[in-house]
Scaffold this motif. Sequence first.
Motif, PDB file in Angstrom:
ATOM      1  N   ASN A   1      29.787 -15.006 -88.465  1.00 53.11           N
ATOM      2  CA  ASN A   1      30.850 -14.709 -89.422  1.00 53.11           C
ATOM      3  C   ASN A   1      32.073 -14.052 -88.789  1.00 53.11           C
ATOM      4  O   ASN A   1      33.014 -13.707 -89.500  1.00 53.11           O
ATOM      5  CB  ASN A   1      30.307 -13.794 -90.524  1.00 53.11           C
ATOM      6  CG  ASN A   1      29.113 -14.393 -91.229  1.00 53.11           C
ATOM      7  OD1 ASN A   1      29.095 -15.590 -91.526  1.00 53.11           O
ATOM      8  ND2 ASN A   1      28.100 -13.579 -91.493  1.00 53.11           N
ATOM      9  N   ALA A   2      32.064 -13.892 -87.468  1.00 52.14           N
ATOM     10  CA  ALA A   2      33.150 -13.163 -86.804  1.00 52.14           C
ATOM     11  C   ALA A   2      34.511 -13.799 -87.073  1.00 52.14           C
ATOM     12  O   ALA A   2      35.512 -13.098 -87.283  1.00 52.14           O
ATOM     13  CB  ALA A   2      32.878 -13.090 -85.309  1.00 52.14           C
ATOM     14  N   ARG A   3      34.567 -15.119 -87.108  1.00 52.73           N
ATOM     15  CA  ARG A   3      35.865 -15.802 -87.283  1.00 52.73           C
ATOM     16  C   ARG A   3      36.449 -15.574 -88.677  1.00 52.73           C
ATOM     17  O   ARG A   3      37.652 -15.756 -88.875  1.00 52.73           O
ATOM     18  CB  ARG A   3      35.714 -17.297 -87.020  1.00 52.73           C
ATOM     19  CG  ARG A   3      34.832 -18.015 -88.020  1.00 52.73           C
ATOM     20  CD  ARG A   3      34.596 -19.466 -87.603  1.00 52.73           C
ATOM     21  NE  ARG A   3      33.792 -20.191 -88.587  1.00 52.73           N
ATOM     22  CZ  ARG A   3      34.293 -20.839 -89.621  1.00 52.73           C
ATOM     23  NH1 ARG A   3      35.600 -20.852 -89.813  1.00 52.73           N
ATOM     24  NH2 ARG A   3      33.502 -21.475 -90.460  1.00 52.73           N
ATOM     25  N   LEU A   4      35.584 -15.198 -89.638  1.00 46.08           N
ATOM     26  CA  LEU A   4      36.087 -14.937 -90.987  1.00 46.08           C
ATOM     27  C   LEU A   4      36.619 -13.527 -91.146  1.00 46.08           C
ATOM     28  O   LEU A   4      37.323 -13.234 -92.115  1.00 46.08           O
ATOM     29  CB  LEU A   4      34.965 -15.166 -92.014  1.00 46.08           C
ATOM     30  CG  LEU A   4      34.450 -16.596 -92.145  1.00 46.08           C
ATOM     31  CD1 LEU A   4      33.266 -16.643 -93.094  1.00 46.08           C
ATOM     32  CD2 LEU A   4      35.559 -17.532 -92.624  1.00 46.08           C
ATOM     33  N   LEU A   5      36.304 -12.650 -90.200  1.00 45.30           N
ATOM     34  CA  LEU A   5      36.701 -11.252 -90.304  1.00 45.30           C
ATOM     35  C   LEU A   5      37.997 -10.944 -89.578  1.00 45.30           C
ATOM     36  O   LEU A   5      38.624  -9.910 -89.835  1.00 45.30           O
ATOM     37  CB  LEU A   5      35.576 -10.347 -89.771  1.00 45.30           C
ATOM     38  CG  LEU A   5      34.207 -10.502 -90.460  1.00 45.30           C
ATOM     39  CD1 LEU A   5      33.180  -9.577 -89.815  1.00 45.30           C
ATOM     40  CD2 LEU A   5      34.315 -10.218 -91.953  1.00 45.30           C
ATOM     41  N   THR A   6      38.373 -11.801 -88.667  1.00 44.61           N
ATOM     42  CA  THR A   6      39.614 -11.583 -87.911  1.00 44.61           C
ATOM     43  C   THR A   6      40.387 -12.898 -87.814  1.00 44.61           C
ATOM     44  O   THR A   6      39.821 -13.987 -87.955  1.00 44.61           O
ATOM     45  CB  THR A   6      39.304 -11.083 -86.483  1.00 44.61           C
ATOM     46  OG1 THR A   6      38.481 -12.059 -85.807  1.00 44.61           O
ATOM     47  CG2 THR A   6      38.578  -9.745 -86.522  1.00 44.61           C
ATOM     48  N   GLY A   7      41.679 -12.792 -87.569  1.00 44.12           N
ATOM     49  CA  GLY A   7      42.502 -13.979 -87.399  1.00 44.12           C
ATOM     50  C   GLY A   7      42.716 -14.736 -88.697  1.00 44.12           C
ATOM     51  O   GLY A   7      42.471 -14.234 -89.790  1.00 44.12           O
ATOM     52  N   ARG A   8      43.154 -15.969 -88.565  1.00 48.56           N
ATOM     53  CA  ARG A   8      43.448 -16.798 -89.728  1.00 48.56           C
ATOM     54  C   ARG A   8      42.170 -17.396 -90.290  1.00 48.56           C
ATOM     55  O   ARG A   8      41.281 -17.800 -89.548  1.00 48.56           O
ATOM     56  CB  ARG A   8      44.426 -17.923 -89.340  1.00 48.56           C
ATOM     57  CG  ARG A   8      45.831 -17.424 -89.052  1.00 48.56           C
ATOM     58  CD  ARG A   8      46.722 -18.570 -88.571  1.00 48.56           C
ATOM     59  NE  ARG A   8      46.873 -19.604 -89.584  1.00 48.56           N
ATOM     60  CZ  ARG A   8      47.744 -19.555 -90.589  1.00 48.56           C
ATOM     61  NH1 ARG A   8      48.560 -18.504 -90.706  1.00 48.56           N
ATOM     62  NH2 ARG A   8      47.854 -20.538 -91.448  1.00 48.56           N
ATOM     63  N   MET A   9      42.097 -17.464 -91.606  1.00 48.56           N
ATOM     64  CA  MET A   9      40.955 -18.084 -92.257  1.00 48.56           C
ATOM     65  C   MET A   9      41.041 -19.602 -92.096  1.00 48.56           C
ATOM     66  O   MET A   9      42.116 -20.147 -91.842  1.00 48.56           O
ATOM     67  CB  MET A   9      40.927 -17.720 -93.738  1.00 48.56           C
ATOM     68  CG  MET A   9      40.576 -16.278 -94.025  1.00 48.56           C
ATOM     69  SD  MET A   9      40.447 -15.969 -95.809  1.00 48.56           S
ATOM     70  CE  MET A   9      39.863 -14.278 -95.805  1.00 48.56           C
ATOM     71  N   PRO A  10      39.911 -20.289 -92.246  1.00 45.61           N
ATOM     72  CA  PRO A  10      39.941 -21.760 -92.156  1.00 45.61           C
ATOM     73  C   PRO A  10      40.961 -22.344 -93.125  1.00 45.61           C
ATOM     74  O   PRO A  10      41.150 -21.842 -94.231  1.00 45.61           O
ATOM     75  CB  PRO A  10      38.511 -22.159 -92.537  1.00 45.61           C
ATOM     76  CG  PRO A  10      37.676 -20.965 -92.171  1.00 45.61           C
ATOM     77  CD  PRO A  10      38.547 -19.777 -92.435  1.00 45.61           C
ATOM     78  N   GLU A  11      41.604 -23.416 -92.716  1.00 49.51           N
ATOM     79  CA  GLU A  11      42.692 -24.004 -93.502  1.00 49.51           C
ATOM     80  C   GLU A  11      42.215 -24.438 -94.881  1.00 49.51           C
ATOM     81  O   GLU A  11      42.902 -24.223 -95.892  1.00 49.51           O
ATOM     82  CB  GLU A  11      43.288 -25.198 -92.752  1.00 49.51           C
ATOM     83  CG  GLU A  11      44.472 -25.829 -93.462  1.00 49.51           C
ATOM     84  CD  GLU A  11      45.090 -26.951 -92.649  1.00 49.51           C
ATOM     85  OE1 GLU A  11      45.951 -27.663 -93.208  1.00 49.51           O
ATOM     86  OE2 GLU A  11      44.697 -27.121 -91.474  1.00 49.51           O
TER      87      GLU A  11
END
Length: 315
Positions: free
Chosen positions: A138-148
Amino acid sequence: MTSDTVTQPTRATNPPSAVTPTRAAKELGLKRGEFDLAAMLGRIRTVGEAASGQRRVTREEIDRVRAGEGFPEALRESVRTVGTTEGAELMHITTARFTRLARAGVLTPVKFYLNRYRAVVWLYLAEELRHFAESEINARLLTGRMPETMRGRLDEGQDLRARNWRGRYAGFLLRQSGDAWERAAAMASLLDPVQIAEIVRDPYERAYLHRLQPVPRTHGAPDSPGARIVERITTADDPDEIRWLRSSLLIGLVQARAQRAAPRPAPRVTSGPTTPVAATAPSNEATAEFTAEATVQGSAQESRSLMKWLRRRRA
């Protein structure tokens, strides 16, 4: 949503070795709200009639919970709930991102209440949020841009918090249901009366389902603004959700009728010769509707289990 191992509750009425929920909560060192949530999550098993709400806790269950590792602190922590602000702090993200994740259906509420302004306040299990934040997946959902795709749906106004809460609540109702009629009533409790009337044509069956439906959540007097808000939250409004509940109710009715017929008034006894009157056969019409709707939806959708569908997440 977490997957809790739950033993099917035993169907019994006020067993002598059981105590009321209030008494059980006191003996387990829980507030009543904490106890109710623990029962909903399957952490504490209850017995009794699901529809009446008069469920109790056996002495054996109280002893089992007390013998758990870390009792009572571990039990209290397992049912600790947090709101948006505290949840965001727990996950080390902003409240704005937390809200967007919840609206996208990534985080599932476990309960809600209305504040003094009749705004809905969603609460989440602290334990689940902590596990979510600790997972590398889930790391990508906590930082940076969310999925398009997720951003696009959120920009269009998507908000799955109520739907996901209903899914969780439906699982709780099914675990508490002792037979097919109670399970059908649990599904009916999440549909509006118009939907139920379309599916259940027989008035005696509708009355029986209504009698078996869980005790409704109350927030103020009937038809008050607060009660209407709660009714909207507890009634399915997502097309896929409604379709699934309708199918589940139709299938549940077929199973329930196979067990026993819904109660009906006893035939009136009259003196003298009478002309036999054909008995009502509500199952024929409902079965035909079931067959038609099931054909449209396809056998694949019918075979999916309810719990798998409730745990589905939208990307």
